[in-house]
Design a protein around this motif. Structure first.
Motif, PDB file in Angstrom:
ATOM      1  N   VAL A   1       0.847  -1.190   0.000  1.00 31.48           N
ATOM      2  CA  VAL A   1       0.000   0.000   0.000  1.00 31.48           C
ATOM      3  C   VAL A   1       0.885   1.242   0.000  1.00 31.48           C
ATOM      4  O   VAL A   1       2.089   1.185   0.268  1.00 31.48           O
ATOM      5  N   THR A   2       0.250   2.377  -0.289  1.00 33.13           N
ATOM      6  CA  THR A   2       0.957   3.667  -0.276  1.00 33.13           C
ATOM      7  C   THR A   2       0.242   4.657   0.640  1.00 33.13           C
ATOM      8  O   THR A   2       0.231   5.851   0.384  1.00 33.13           O
ATOM      9  N   SER A   3      -0.359   4.144   1.713  1.00 30.88           N
ATOM     10  CA  SER A   3      -1.121   5.002   2.616  1.00 30.88           C
ATOM     11  C   SER A   3      -0.246   5.960   3.411  1.00 30.88           C
ATOM     12  O   SER A   3      -0.760   6.904   4.020  1.00 30.88           O
TER      13      SER A   3
ATOM     14  N   ILE B   1       1.204  -3.654   3.944  1.00 32.20           N
ATOM     15  CA  ILE B   1       0.070  -3.197   4.742  1.00 32.20           C
ATOM     16  C   ILE B   1       0.218  -3.594   6.203  1.00 32.20           C
ATOM     17  O   ILE B   1      -0.279  -2.915   7.100  1.00 32.20           O
ATOM     18  N   GLN B   2       0.958  -4.684   6.465  1.00 31.81           N
ATOM     19  CA  GLN B   2       1.118  -5.160   7.840  1.00 31.81           C
ATOM     20  C   GLN B   2       2.139  -4.353   8.628  1.00 31.81           C
ATOM     21  O   GLN B   2       2.287  -4.565   9.832  1.00 31.81           O
ATOM     22  N   SER B   3       2.811  -3.425   7.984  1.00 33.61           N
ATOM     23  CA  SER B   3       3.793  -2.590   8.690  1.00 33.61           C
ATOM     24  C   SER B   3       3.336  -1.142   8.809  1.00 33.61           C
ATOM     25  O   SER B   3       4.111  -0.290   9.243  1.00 33.61           O
ATOM     26  N   VAL B   4       2.070  -0.879   8.439  1.00 35.99           N
ATOM     27  CA  VAL B   4       1.561   0.492   8.411  1.00 35.99           C
ATOM     28  C   VAL B   4       0.719   0.765   9.654  1.00 35.99           C
ATOM     29  O   VAL B   4      -0.273   0.066   9.897  1.00 35.99           O
TER      30      VAL B   4
ATOM     31  N   VAL C   1      -6.169   0.717   7.485  1.00 30.03           N
ATOM     32  CA  VAL C   1      -6.298   0.763   6.038  1.00 30.03           C
ATOM     33  C   VAL C   1      -6.736  -0.595   5.518  1.00 30.03           C
ATOM     34  O   VAL C   1      -6.285  -1.638   5.989  1.00 30.03           O
ATOM     35  N   SER C   2      -7.640  -0.608   4.546  1.00 28.18           N
ATOM     36  CA  SER C   2      -8.068  -1.814   3.838  1.00 28.18           C
ATOM     37  C   SER C   2      -7.660  -1.659   2.387  1.00 28.18           C
ATOM     38  O   SER C   2      -7.772  -0.571   1.817  1.00 28.18           O
ATOM     39  N   ALA C   3      -7.187  -2.736   1.776  1.00 25.08           N
ATOM     40  CA  ALA C   3      -6.700  -2.667   0.397  1.00 25.08           C
ATOM     41  C   ALA C   3      -7.252  -3.827  -0.416  1.00 25.08           C
ATOM     42  O   ALA C   3      -7.399  -4.946   0.088  1.00 25.08           O
TER      43      ALA C   3
ATOM     44  N   MET D   1      -8.559   4.317   3.722  1.00 26.34           N
ATOM     45  CA  MET D   1      -7.969   4.648   5.013  1.00 26.34           C
ATOM     46  C   MET D   1      -9.039   5.220   5.923  1.00 26.34           C
ATOM     47  O   MET D   1      -9.749   6.146   5.542  1.00 26.34           O
ATOM     48  N   ARG D   2      -9.171   4.671   7.115  1.00 22.83           N
ATOM     49  CA  ARG D   2     -10.167   5.121   8.085  1.00 22.83           C
ATOM     50  C   ARG D   2      -9.510   6.054   9.101  1.00 22.83           C
ATOM     51  O   ARG D   2      -8.398   5.800   9.559  1.00 22.83           O
ATOM     52  N   GLY D   3     -10.234   7.097   9.448  1.00 23.20           N
ATOM     53  CA  GLY D   3      -9.687   8.075  10.376  1.00 23.20           C
ATOM     54  C   GLY D   3      -8.988   9.189   9.633  1.00 23.20           C
ATOM     55  O   GLY D   3      -8.716   9.106   8.426  1.00 23.20           O
TER      56      GLY D   3
END
Length: 853
Positions: free
Chosen positions: A42-44, A51-54, A58-60, A144-146
């Motif tokens: 992801v690029t959030s 995604i597991q290090s962010v 976030v859902s992708a 991305m939530r929030g």
């Protein structure tokens, strides 16, 4: 099963998932025959990472996920994310209202910004009017939530949706897909990669959809809510050297699509409930004739067909330059949107309303005997000019420029992303409100042009410092300087004279407005420009005890831009609305188990929203619809989100997205009862409402209260019972469960995969002041929740079932798919306007086939 038992089972399911995340040993042995879950990039955080290090909720979804869920547009994605409610805006199918953790908006007018930002290839798409992006050539969708106020900026208090389009491939290839379904639907999607050389790659894509519509108009005999849309995309990737590359792409799409008011039962024969019905006298096939004639509406707006037409164009340019380990990106974007529509929001009849009494002290309408003076079903008259109609011609031009730099320092212990951002937008909206009363007489309530401009500049930086092998600290901040200007001009003939009548919606009247109707008090100027500069920081601390586990705590600030109320038909209601500010606090866990066969991500959050913007529509004593938007209160929300993905055995994939939230309005006791524009605070409005309900004289005499005040009749966040309302589109529970099983067919060198998704949403309110109409066992219409729900704000808990069956060849060349969405034909209110309920789409099903080459 009772609703109580349903909720109890949900709580048990959530508890079981949480327990598994806490007690499963990290060294547990994998199940025999299991398959490893895919790594998702992801690029959030504005750079590529797992995604597991962010440390963000976030859902992708990649292309395979989108296919499995039969996702073809942005709206479809949002059904699969916890604590999210999403639907088409009232009247419009090109515009989506996204509510994430209770924060969202339904206004598509360009003077208001949505609190959930939409991005396409890192380009912000400001207008909600065209945010139902068609996903016909997509690499990935991230939600991305929030608040994302540090790296994404303004108008992301609820969250952000980021669509990454597919890049050109280095080899010739592509696909072509065709499909058909019920309601006469036909579709096509295709894409082809045509590399010019090793350093110059191109891609060309297109889509086209149409259907006949699913609503039967009993007045005109036409089908409504039909769709015809198409889009084109061209992309170019040029690699000048190992360190310098340029991505250029353009998207153009048009859509003729609507979300017109419709009902499960025939309005003229309530015993016929075998489809969807409408009764407006406005026509889709009007032959370019003025549908309001001889009533005059300026600039040809009345010659439009019933429905909505939108245009979306985007050009994005991303020049990437690696300089000694530092990546410099120049990201330029241009967005052009158009939204023209003619929509009847009363379906050719009068609006459902309360018969107002008269205040003996002021002579103004007030709500005496609220529970009895109710009329929900007006007779069908098929007014040829509609009931309450808005006709609009609107366009937007937007330019953005960003310079982003990413890299590492201190021997890779410090990662950073920083940049400068510029945004410039020009909007033009020409729209009229036309009302037809019970006698069939038509009145132009307002016909005006609003021009508004926004210019914003920002600078941002985020630093991630690795304290040791397990701990990482994050600090970031963004500074935004934003200016907005608004201009009103009145199209009506009576406003083309000198001196200008005070009733005209013209900027010249904003300079001196008698808001309280009292000539003895000085007039007040309503400002038509706004300026705000804000800091939006972010802090996070990550703890990573192993490669498969990440725990984090974060605090993030965001803000939603201020606005100018522009829907109202009186100058005194066209007031400025201040920005919303938000602090969000999160605790999260990102965990993989059983050698990446099970993934459990959990996020707990607390949100504190200050100066919450809320709009409401109410019908006055004359049966006329009025709109009011203010910073009505603060808003607090807390909750938990759980996302699970598992491959217990190789053919089986299981998914779950579970959301729980507890949301409520919070009143700021330090605010005065009356603001500078004579508008009552929520607490003062509640006191006035309760007095009127008790049969006392109203207003109560708050110092500074104008005689002809805006809010009046127990509206806004005050219900018709005098209590504070529940925040809208914030169900306590949302649950999505999915399962698919891949059956191998060795003899055919193919596989057959059935997939099923269950989407559950708890009951919720979808209208700001929670007004709903019911019919008692004695046949008495009421707003006291006595009897059967007829229409309005309340949306009962519901479960939607989606399913598909896919046949795929092992070489990936062929895909054939049967699908159904809302398979059980569940119907429920998604939004409301003037107490009319706007329902979700009915059951759709079809077949499509794809050839890859």
């Amino acid at each position: 099963m009772t609703l109580h038992r349903e909720k109890l089972r949900l709580r048990v399911a959530v508890g079981a998932v949480l327990a598994s995340a806490l007690v499963l040993p990290a060294t547990a042995q994998p199940a025999a025959g299991g398959a490893v879950l895919d790594e998702i990039t992801v690029t959030s955080q504005r750079r590529a990472e797992s995604i597991q290090s962010v440390p963000i909720a976030v859902s992708a979804f990649g292309p395979e996920d989108l296919d499995q869920r039969n996702v073809t547009q942005a709206l479809d994605v949002m059904q699969h994310i916890p604590n999210v409610v999403a639907h088409n805006n009232t009247g419009l199918a090109s515009a989506n209202a996204y509510y994430i953790r209770g924060l969202g908006g339904t206004e598509s007018l360009a003077t208001v910004d949505a609190p959930v930002g939409t991005y396409v290839d890192e380009i912000y798409v400001a207008r909600q009017s065209v945010n139902n992006i068609s996903l016909f050539d997509v690499e990935r969708v991230e939600v991305m939530r929030g608040p994302q106020g540090t790296l994404f900026g303004r108008n992301t208090t609820g969250g952000a949706i980021s669509v990454a389009m597919a890049a050109p491939a280095p080899e010739v290839g592509g696909y072509a897909e065709a499909g058909f379904g019920n309601y006469g639907s036909l579709s096509f999607r295709g894409s082809v990669d045509l590399p010019v050389s090793d350093r110059v790659l191109t891609k060309f894509s297109a889509y086209w959809n149409e259907d006949d519509g699913y609503v039967n108009n009993i007045t005109t005999g036409e089908k409504l809510n039909a769709t015809e849309s198409y889009g084109l995309r061209a992309a170019l990737r040029t690699t000048f050297s190992d360190t310098l590359s340029w991505d250029l792409s353009g998207i153009y799409s048009e859509a003729d699509s609507s979300n017109l008011l419709n009902f499960e039962c025939n309005p003229a024969d309530q015993s016929r409930c075998n489809g969807r019905y409408a009764s407006t006298g406005l026509r889709v096939r009007n032959g370019a004739q003025d549908q309001f004639a001889p009533v005059v509406v300026a600039n040809g707006k009345g010659s439009q067909p019933l429905g909505a037409e939108s245009v979306f164009g985007l050009i994005s340019s991303n020049l990437n330059w690696d300089i000694g380990g530092v990546n410099l990106a120049f990201i330029t974007g241009y967005v052009r949107t158009e939204l023209d529509f003619l929509v009847d929001f009363a379906d050719g009849r009068q609006l459902p309303t309360i018969s107002f009494g008269t205040d003996p002290a002021t002579g103004l309408p007030t709500r005496y005997n609220v529970g009895t003076n109710v009329v929900l079903d007006r007779p069908v008259r098929g007014f040829p000019r509609g009931g309450f109609v808005i006709a609009q011609l609107a366009s937007t031009d937007q330019f953005t420029q960003e310079i982003k730099v990413t890299g590492t320092l201190l021997g890779d212990r410090l990662n950073y992303v920083a940049g400068l951002y510029y945004f410039n937008e020009r909007n033009f909206s020409d729209f009229a409100d036309v009302f037809t009363g019970p006698t069939g007489a038509t009145l132009v309530l307002a016909d005006r042009i609003v021009r508004n401009r926004t210019e914003a500049m920002a600078g941002y930086a985020q630093f991630d410092y690795r304290l040791n092998d397990q701990w990482l600290a994050t600090a970031g901040v963004r500074y935004t300087d934003e200016e907005k200007e608004f201009d009103f001009s009145d199209n009506r003939p009576q406003c083309q004279v000198t001196p200008l009548p005070a009733t005209c919606l013209d900027s010249r009247n904003f300079a001196s407005m008698d808001l309280d109707g009292n000539p003895a008090t000085p007039p007040i100027a309503i400002p038509l420009d706004q300026q705000v500069d804000l800091w939006t920081p972010r802090f996070a601390l990550n703890y990573q005890p192993s490669d498969d586990m990440l725990f984090y705590a974060s605090a993030t600030r965001g803000f939603k831009s201020g606005s100018q109320a522009a829907r109202a038909t009186q100058v005194r209601l066209l007031l400025p609305v201040g920005p919303e500010k938000l602090w969000s606090y999160e605790l999260g866990a990102r965990t993989d188990w059983l050698d990446r066969r099970l993934r459990v991500n959990v996020t707990a959050f607390l949100q504190e929203n200050e100066d919450f913007q809320a709009g409401t529509a109410f019908v006055d004593a004359n049966g006329v619809l009025n709109f009011v938007t203010r910073n009505l209160s603060d808003l607090d929300n807390q909750g938990v989100e759980i996302e699970v993905r598992a491959r217990p055995v190789e053919p089986l994939t299981l998914t779950a997205a579970i959301g729980y939230q507890d949301i409520e309005y919070k009143l700021d006791g330090s605010k005065p009862d009356v603001d500078p524009f004579g508008f009552l605070s929520a607490s003062a409005q509640q006191a006035e409402c309760q007095a009127a309900l008790a049969g006392q004289a109203s207003p109560r005499g708050f110092p500074g209260t104008p005689t002809a005040r805006a809010q009046g009749y127990c509206t806004g966040i005050v219900t018709n019972t005098g209590a504070f309302a529940l925040p809208v589109r914030a169900p306590e529970w949302t649950v999505t469960l999915g399962a698919s099983w891949e059956f191998k067919l060795p003899a055919l060198a193919a596989s057959l995969t059935p997939s099923v998704f269950m989407l559950y949403s708890d009951d919720q309110e979808v209208g700001t002041n929670n007004l709903s109409g019911y019919r008692s066992a004695a046949g008495v219409d009421n707003f006291a929740r006595d009897g059967r729900f007829i229409l309005g704000s309340f949306s009962d808990s519901h479960t939607v079932l989606n399913a598909n069956l896919a046949y795929t060849t092992d070489d990936g060349r062929w895909l054939a798919q049967l699908y159904c969405d809302n398979c059980t034909d569940e119907a429920y209110p998604q939004s409301t306007l003037s107490n009319h309920s706007y329902l979700n789409r009915p059951r759709t099903y079809g077949f499509k086939v794809r050839l890859g080459f």
